[in-house]
Each structure stands twice: as C-alpha cells, then as structure tokens.
Design a protein around this motif. Structure first.
Motif, mmCIF file in Angstrom:
data_model
loop_
_atom_site.group_PDB
_atom_site.id
_atom_site.type_symbol
_atom_site.label_atom_id
_atom_site.label_comp_id
_atom_site.label_asym_id
_atom_site.label_seq_id
_atom_site.Cartn_x
_atom_site.Cartn_y
_atom_site.Cartn_z
ATOM 1 N N THR A 1 28.024 -9.676 -15.654
ATOM 2 C CA THR A 1 29.425 -9.921 -16.018
ATOM 3 C C THR A 1 29.592 -10.277 -17.497
ATOM 4 O O THR A 1 30.676 -10.106 -18.040
ATOM 5 C CB THR A 1 30.030 -11.042 -15.145
ATOM 6 N N GLU A 2 28.538 -10.738 -18.146
ATOM 7 C CA GLU A 2 28.611 -11.102 -19.567
ATOM 8 C C GLU A 2 28.706 -9.867 -20.473
ATOM 9 O O GLU A 2 29.153 -9.979 -21.611
ATOM 10 C CB GLU A 2 27.384 -11.927 -19.974
ATOM 11 N N ARG A 3 28.292 -8.710 -19.994
ATOM 12 C CA ARG A 3 28.258 -7.502 -20.835
ATOM 13 C C ARG A 3 29.311 -6.464 -20.429
ATOM 14 O O ARG A 3 29.248 -5.320 -20.865
ATOM 15 C CB ARG A 3 26.866 -6.888 -20.788
ATOM 16 N N ILE A 4 30.294 -6.827 -19.617
ATOM 17 C CA ILE A 4 31.359 -5.891 -19.252
ATOM 18 C C ILE A 4 32.182 -5.578 -20.500
ATOM 19 O O ILE A 4 32.503 -6.470 -21.285
ATOM 20 C CB ILE A 4 32.250 -6.481 -18.138
ATOM 21 N N SER A 5 32.501 -4.286 -20.690
ATOM 22 C CA SER A 5 33.310 -3.879 -21.841
ATOM 23 C C SER A 5 34.417 -2.940 -21.373
ATOM 24 O O SER A 5 34.323 -2.350 -20.301
ATOM 25 C CB SER A 5 32.434 -3.195 -22.896
ATOM 26 N N ALA A 6 35.482 -2.832 -22.185
ATOM 27 C CA ALA A 6 36.616 -1.994 -21.806
ATOM 28 C C ALA A 6 37.188 -1.296 -23.030
ATOM 29 O O ALA A 6 37.106 -1.807 -24.150
ATOM 30 C CB ALA A 6 37.690 -2.842 -21.131
ATOM 31 N N ALA A 7 37.773 -0.114 -22.787
ATOM 32 C CA ALA A 7 38.440 0.655 -23.844
ATOM 33 C C ALA A 7 39.656 1.342 -23.231
ATOM 34 O O ALA A 7 39.633 1.724 -22.061
ATOM 35 C CB ALA A 7 37.488 1.685 -24.434
ATOM 36 N N TYR A 8 40.712 1.494 -24.028
ATOM 37 C CA TYR A 8 41.939 2.162 -23.578
ATOM 38 C C TYR A 8 42.172 3.363 -24.485
ATOM 39 O O TYR A 8 42.320 3.217 -25.705
ATOM 40 C CB TYR A 8 43.116 1.189 -23.652
ATOM 41 N N ASP A 9 42.174 4.568 -23.898
ATOM 42 C CA ASP A 9 42.309 5.774 -24.694
ATOM 43 C C ASP A 9 43.126 6.806 -23.915
ATOM 44 O O ASP A 9 42.810 7.107 -22.757
ATOM 45 C CB ASP A 9 40.919 6.331 -25.029
#
Length: 148
Positions: free
Chosen positions: A103-111
C-alpha cells in the motif's frame, strides 16, 4: 419510441431507498472500472470523463482503496434540454485490498478521462525460489524448487 431498459427496476428500487433518482446530478449511476494483474502489480482503470483532475482523490485506509471524483453539472439557465444523460455529482468506488499488496507504493495517474491506479505486490507476496536440501547416505545436495 419504446426502449428496453434492463436497469429501470433497479433505478426505481434505488430511488425508493435513497429518496433520489439514480442517475440524477445528485446520485451518479456508477464509476466503470477494470482491474487486472500484470506481472508484479495490479492495474485498476476507472472511466471518469469530464471530471476535474483536482477533484480526484485516491485513499487507502485499513485495506480499502477508495476512489472519489466530482463532475460539475453544466450551467442550465435558459437551457431547454432535449436529452440529458451525462451525470454530474460525486462518484465513489471502493475496492478491498488483500494482504499481498504494497500500500505504500500505490500510484495513480489521470489521462484522457481515465484514472489508472497501479497497485504493486508486496515483496512477501511475489513468487520466489525455495531451496530444498536432500540428504542421501551422508551426501548433501541442493534441489531447486519454485513456489507460486
């Protein structure tokens, strides 16, 4: 014109329970998403067209991933609607995470209207090799085995 709507009954039940019609600008229908595993991580892709990127929130708390976003309703003064099918309001989706994710390395991007969340596997959940020691009449040798 007659149309078949398989969700009509579900909408009426939702309306009765929540006191508002499903799909109105106060109660968007849903946030469609895909979830799949690729190599050593999971990928969650959620469709959020027209959402203000600043309104998107990705939160992890006690093993639950929560996605929240808001789409503002268009200005309606002086407008005579012919059709209104694009929902406005707050969208929320929750996904239970297992113990095997980092859970410490979850990442997100919106494109281009799609929110992509990368959920890596924890090191302890990744496949690894286990050494097996076998002894034959005083002889010691190592046999490799794979775990999945």
């Amino acid at each position: 014109m007659l149309r078949f709507d398989p969700f009509r009954d579900l909408d009426s039940i939702t309306s009765a329970m929540l006191g508002t019609s499903s799909g109105s600008d106060r109660a968007p229908r849903f946030m469609p998403m895909d979830l799949y595993k690729l190599d050593d991580h999971y990928v969650l892709s959620a469709d959020l067209p027209g959402v203000d990127p600043g309104s998107i929130d990705v939160d992890v708390d006690r093993g639950t991933l929560t996605l929240t976003a808001h789409r503002t309703a268009p200005e309606t003064d002086g407008v005579q609607w012919i059709s209104s099918e694009r929902f406005a309001g707050t969208y929320r989706r929750q996904v239970a995470l297992g113990d095997g994710v980092d859970t410490e390395r979850i990442s997100a991007a919106y494109d281009n209207g799609v929110l992509s969340v990368t959920i890596p596997l924890a090191e302890r959940a990744k496949p690894r090799k286990v050494e097996i020691h076998a002894r034959e009449a005083g002889d010691s040798r190592t046999i490799e085995a794979h775990t999945t």
